[in-house]
Write an enzyme that holds these catalytic residues in place. Structure first.
Site, short mmCIF file in Angstrom:
data_model
loop_
_atom_site.label_atom_id
_atom_site.label_comp_id
_atom_site.label_asym_id
_atom_site.label_seq_id
_atom_site.Cartn_x
_atom_site.Cartn_y
_atom_site.Cartn_z
N HIS A 72 -1.17 90.61 35.77
CA HIS A 72 -1.21 89.44 34.90
C HIS A 72 -0.75 88.21 35.67
O HIS A 72 0.35 88.19 36.22
CB HIS A 72 -0.32 89.65 33.67
CG HIS A 72 -0.95 90.51 32.62
ND1 HIS A 72 -0.56 90.51 31.30
CD2 HIS A 72 -1.98 91.38 32.70
CE1 HIS A 72 -1.31 91.35 30.62
NE2 HIS A 72 -2.18 91.91 31.44
N TYR A 199 4.42 85.30 23.79
CA TYR A 199 5.77 85.20 23.23
C TYR A 199 5.75 84.04 22.23
O TYR A 199 5.40 82.93 22.60
CB TYR A 199 6.79 84.85 24.32
CG TYR A 199 7.04 85.94 25.35
CD1 TYR A 199 6.22 86.08 26.47
CD2 TYR A 199 8.13 86.80 25.22
CE1 TYR A 199 6.48 87.07 27.43
CE2 TYR A 199 8.39 87.78 26.18
CZ TYR A 199 7.56 87.91 27.27
OH TYR A 199 7.82 88.88 28.22
N PRO A 291 15.60 92.34 25.90
CA PRO A 291 14.30 92.59 26.54
C PRO A 291 13.41 91.35 26.69
O PRO A 291 12.37 91.42 27.35
CB PRO A 291 13.64 93.61 25.61
CG PRO A 291 14.34 93.48 24.31
CD PRO A 291 15.73 93.03 24.61
N LYS A 295 13.51 92.18 32.04
CA LYS A 295 14.27 92.30 33.28
C LYS A 295 15.00 93.64 33.48
O LYS A 295 15.36 93.98 34.61
CB LYS A 295 15.32 91.17 33.36
CG LYS A 295 14.72 89.81 33.62
CD LYS A 295 14.29 89.67 35.06
CE LYS A 295 13.25 88.61 35.26
NZ LYS A 295 11.88 89.12 35.37
N TYR A 383 10.70 84.77 35.77
CA TYR A 383 9.92 85.80 35.08
C TYR A 383 9.29 86.77 36.08
O TYR A 383 9.30 87.99 35.87
CB TYR A 383 8.85 85.15 34.19
CG TYR A 383 8.22 86.14 33.23
CD1 TYR A 383 8.81 86.40 31.99
CD2 TYR A 383 7.05 86.81 33.56
CE1 TYR A 383 8.26 87.32 31.11
CE2 TYR A 383 6.48 87.73 32.69
CZ TYR A 383 7.09 87.98 31.47
OH TYR A 383 6.53 88.90 30.61
P1 RFL Z 1 17.80 104.63 31.63
O1 RFL Z 1 16.36 104.45 31.67
O2 RFL Z 1 18.49 104.52 30.32
O3 RFL Z 1 18.10 106.06 32.26
C1 RFL Z 1 19.37 106.67 32.18
C2 RFL Z 1 19.16 108.17 32.21
O4 RFL Z 1 20.43 108.82 32.21
C3 RFL Z 1 20.39 109.90 31.32
N1 RFL Z 1 21.78 110.17 30.89
C4 RFL Z 1 22.53 111.18 31.39
N2 RFL Z 1 22.24 112.12 32.31
C5 RFL Z 1 23.22 113.03 32.59
N3 RFL Z 1 24.45 113.02 31.99
C6 RFL Z 1 24.75 112.07 31.06
N4 RFL Z 1 25.95 112.07 30.48
C7 RFL Z 1 23.77 111.11 30.74
N5 RFL Z 1 23.74 110.05 29.89
C8 RFL Z 1 22.54 109.51 30.00
C9 RFL Z 1 19.49 109.44 30.20
O5 RFL Z 1 18.94 110.51 29.46
C10 RFL Z 1 18.43 108.65 30.97
O6 RFL Z 1 17.35 109.47 31.36
O7 RFL Z 1 18.56 103.64 32.63
P2 RFL Z 1 18.07 102.98 34.04
O8 RFL Z 1 17.52 104.02 34.95
O9 RFL Z 1 19.18 102.13 34.46
O10 RFL Z 1 16.82 102.08 33.63
C11 RFL Z 1 17.01 100.95 32.79
C12 RFL Z 1 15.75 100.70 31.95
O11 RFL Z 1 15.38 101.89 31.31
C13 RFL Z 1 15.95 99.58 30.92
O12 RFL Z 1 16.68 98.52 31.48
C14 RFL Z 1 14.62 99.02 30.41
O13 RFL Z 1 13.93 99.97 29.63
C15 RFL Z 1 14.83 97.75 29.58
N6 RFL Z 1 13.60 97.20 29.00
C16 RFL Z 1 12.72 96.47 29.77
N7 RFL Z 1 12.95 96.26 31.08
C17 RFL Z 1 12.04 95.60 31.86
O14 RFL Z 1 12.29 95.42 33.05
N8 RFL Z 1 10.84 95.12 31.34
C18 RFL Z 1 10.54 95.29 30.03
O15 RFL Z 1 9.43 94.91 29.63
C19 RFL Z 1 11.50 95.94 29.17
N9 RFL Z 1 11.25 96.13 27.87
C20 RFL Z 1 13.33 97.41 27.65
C21 RFL Z 1 12.13 96.85 27.11
C22 RFL Z 1 14.17 98.15 26.82
C23 RFL Z 1 13.87 98.33 25.49
N10 RFL Z 1 14.77 99.12 24.72
C24 RFL Z 1 14.34 100.23 23.98
C25 RFL Z 1 16.19 98.96 24.90
C26 RFL Z 1 11.82 97.02 25.78
C27 RFL Z 1 12.70 97.73 24.96
C28 RFL Z 1 12.34 97.84 23.49
C1 PHB Z 2 6.85 95.60 26.58
O1 PHB Z 2 5.64 95.64 26.83
O2 PHB Z 2 7.45 96.58 26.11
C2 PHB Z 2 7.60 94.36 26.84
C3 PHB Z 2 6.97 93.31 27.50
C4 PHB Z 2 7.66 92.13 27.73
C5 PHB Z 2 8.97 92.01 27.31
C6 PHB Z 2 9.60 93.07 26.68
C7 PHB Z 2 8.92 94.24 26.43
O3 PHB Z 2 9.63 90.85 27.54
#
Ligand code: RFL
Ligand code: PHB
Length: 388
Positions: A72, A199, A291, A295, A383
């Site tokens: 994109h 957005y 989110p 990031k 971004y």
């Molecule tokens: P994770 O992915 O949470 O992985 C942590 C892992 O540790 C395990 N765990 C354990 N394992 C062993 N013993 C324990 N006691 C444990 N406790 C936990 C868990 O099961 C898991 O598998 O952390 P990590 O690796 O630091 O990654 C971070 C990302 O997952 C997170 O920051 C993103 O998903 C945030 N996020 C977004 N980030 C982006 O860069 N771009 C996006 O578009 C974006 N959209 C989002 C998001 C997060 C969202 N939610 C649900 C919070 C959209 C949403 C809706």
């Molecule tokens: C997503 O596709 O889940 C998404 C995209 C952009 C954002 C947050 C989440 O800023």
């Protein structure tokens, strides 16, 4: 058992770290408390910075990403019905890549599976002696107690993990902002309403149109924190999206049954330092961003990059310099993403209790962003991701 680096958590931070160490000849064990099926079905992020894509390339995990990911070159912003485009590529020379975190996790798991990693369903993971030079981890697997001796522990276990609890409270400084709303997310197998993400700041609240592919859409609407998912049948979400994203997006929108629907609260959180003795935190274990700026996953990747670099230096030359500098180096980038995510959240959401003044200031800033190349460039370079 013995390994060089014990990695707690098999999310993006842990998996990427394991693979960056592996290609440098450093041995690790990844302990993940959930099953592979659970981890690979968890719906999360969707937007990757070029730096994250480059890391996946480096570890040989980007073949499918290049085939299926969507490049994109811009994003759309909507303010009270008026839309404008931020030309990410034109302003920074970089695109972003739309590719689900679920897919990225599957790709990394497939590579790690070749050496029987991660250890899934590792229960009761506990960290020991992290402030000494002989740390170890204990856990239970298939009813058996295991002790894993190691040189270092990487705490990559996300926002609800245990690693950070191994740092004495009086040594940890935490910073937090809670936002008075959450995002209700909906995934559906329908074509996206727009070729680029939208957005929108609307009087009814924020909305985001995103996607996972040309056939799968991901949408979000801002909702109050106490909202119940049961009160949001699919039709209500679609109606709300159509209103908030504006008539053009509504006209292009295909409705369909949700594959997943959930509400996530928004928060900013940082714990400093990201190191205690031989324990190093990375990713959501150390910091959370709302989110809005996309990031979180990208910060997990940049932490894995810095930490792997410091560990590789240590094993190659014996120097502690990189390890000693890891926390400050990672946090410098983390805080800029925390700042950007907070700024973009403030700009795009309706805050309960906000008066007309607050709204006028938001609209003035969005108008400025739409007309000033300087303002648009500042937004775009954050971004697409600041350099590592
Ligand atoms: P994770 O992915 O949470 O992985 C942590 C892992 O540790 C395990 N765990 C354990 N394992 C062993 N013993 C324990 N006691 C444990 N406790 C936990 C868990 O099961 C898991 O598998 O952390 P990590 O690796 O630091 O990654 C971070 C990302 O997952 C997170 O920051 C993103 O998903 C945030 N996020 C977004 N980030 C982006 O860069 N771009 C996006 O578009 C974006 N959209 C989002 C998001 C997060 C969202 N939610 C649900 C919070 C959209 C949403 C809706
Ligand atoms: C997503 O596709 O889940 C998404 C995209 C952009 C954002 C947050 C989440 O800023």
């Amino acid at each position: 058992m013995r390994t060089q680096v014990a990695i707690i958590g098999g999310g993006p931070a842990g998996l990427l770290l394991a693979q960056l160490l592996h290609i440098a000849g450093i041995d690790s064990v990844v302990l993940e408390q959930r099953s592979r099926a659970y981890v690979e079905a968890r719906i999360r992020a969707g937007v990757l910075e070029q730096g994250t894509v480059d890391l996946l390339d480096k570890v040989g995990a980007a073949t499918r990403l290049h085939a299926e990911g969507l490049l994109h070159d811009g994003v759309m912003l909507v303010a009270d019905g008026q839309s404008f485009r931020i030309d990410l590529h034109g302003l920074t020379g970089k695109p972003v890549t739309v590719y689900g975190q679920t897919e990225l996790t599957r790709d990394l798991n497939a590579i790690l599976a070749e050496r029987e990693q991660p250890v899934f369903e590792a229960q009761d993971v506990a960290l020991h002696d992290v402030a000494t030079d002989k740390p170890f981890v204990t856990y239970r697997k298939d009813g058996r107690d295991v002790r894993l001796d190691c040189d270092f522990i990487a705490g990559c276990d996300g926002a609800h993990g245990v690693s950070h609890t191994a740092i004495p409270k009086d040594l940890l400084k935490t910073y937090e902002r809670l936002y008075p709303f959450g995002w209700l997310g909906l995934m559906a197998d329908v074509p996206p309403c727009s070729p680029e993400l939208i957005y929108s700041n609307h009087p009814r609240g924020f909305a985001l149109a995103s996607m996972r592919s040309t056939q799968r859409s991901r949408y979000y609407v801002q909702v109050p924190l106490d909202e119940k998912i049961a009160d949001w049948p699919d039709e209500r979400v679609w109606d709300e999206l159509a209103l908030r994203l504006g008539p053009e997006a509504a006209a292009g929108m295909t409705r369909g049954p949700s594959l997943e629907k959930s509400i996530a609260p928004l928060r900013s959180y940082v714990a400093e330092p990201m190191r205690h003795g031989r324990l190093f935190l990375a990713g959501d274990a150390a910091h959370i961003v709302p989110p809005t700026g996309a990031k979180g996953l990208n910060l997990a990747a940049s932490d894995a990059h810095y930490l792997s670099g410091a560990l590789i230096d240590f094993y190659r030359t014996g120097t502690q310099k990189g390890l000693d500098g890891y926390s400050a180096q990672a946090l410098a980038r983390v805080w800029k993403a925390v700042r950007f995510s907070w700024w973009f959240t403030q700009l795009m959401h309706r805050f309960p209790g906000d008066d007309d003044f607050a709204h006028k200031v938001q609209m003035a800033e969005l108008d400025y962003l739409s007309r000033s190349p300087a303002a648009a460039t500042a937004m775009a370079e954050n971004y697409v991701g600041l350099p590592f």
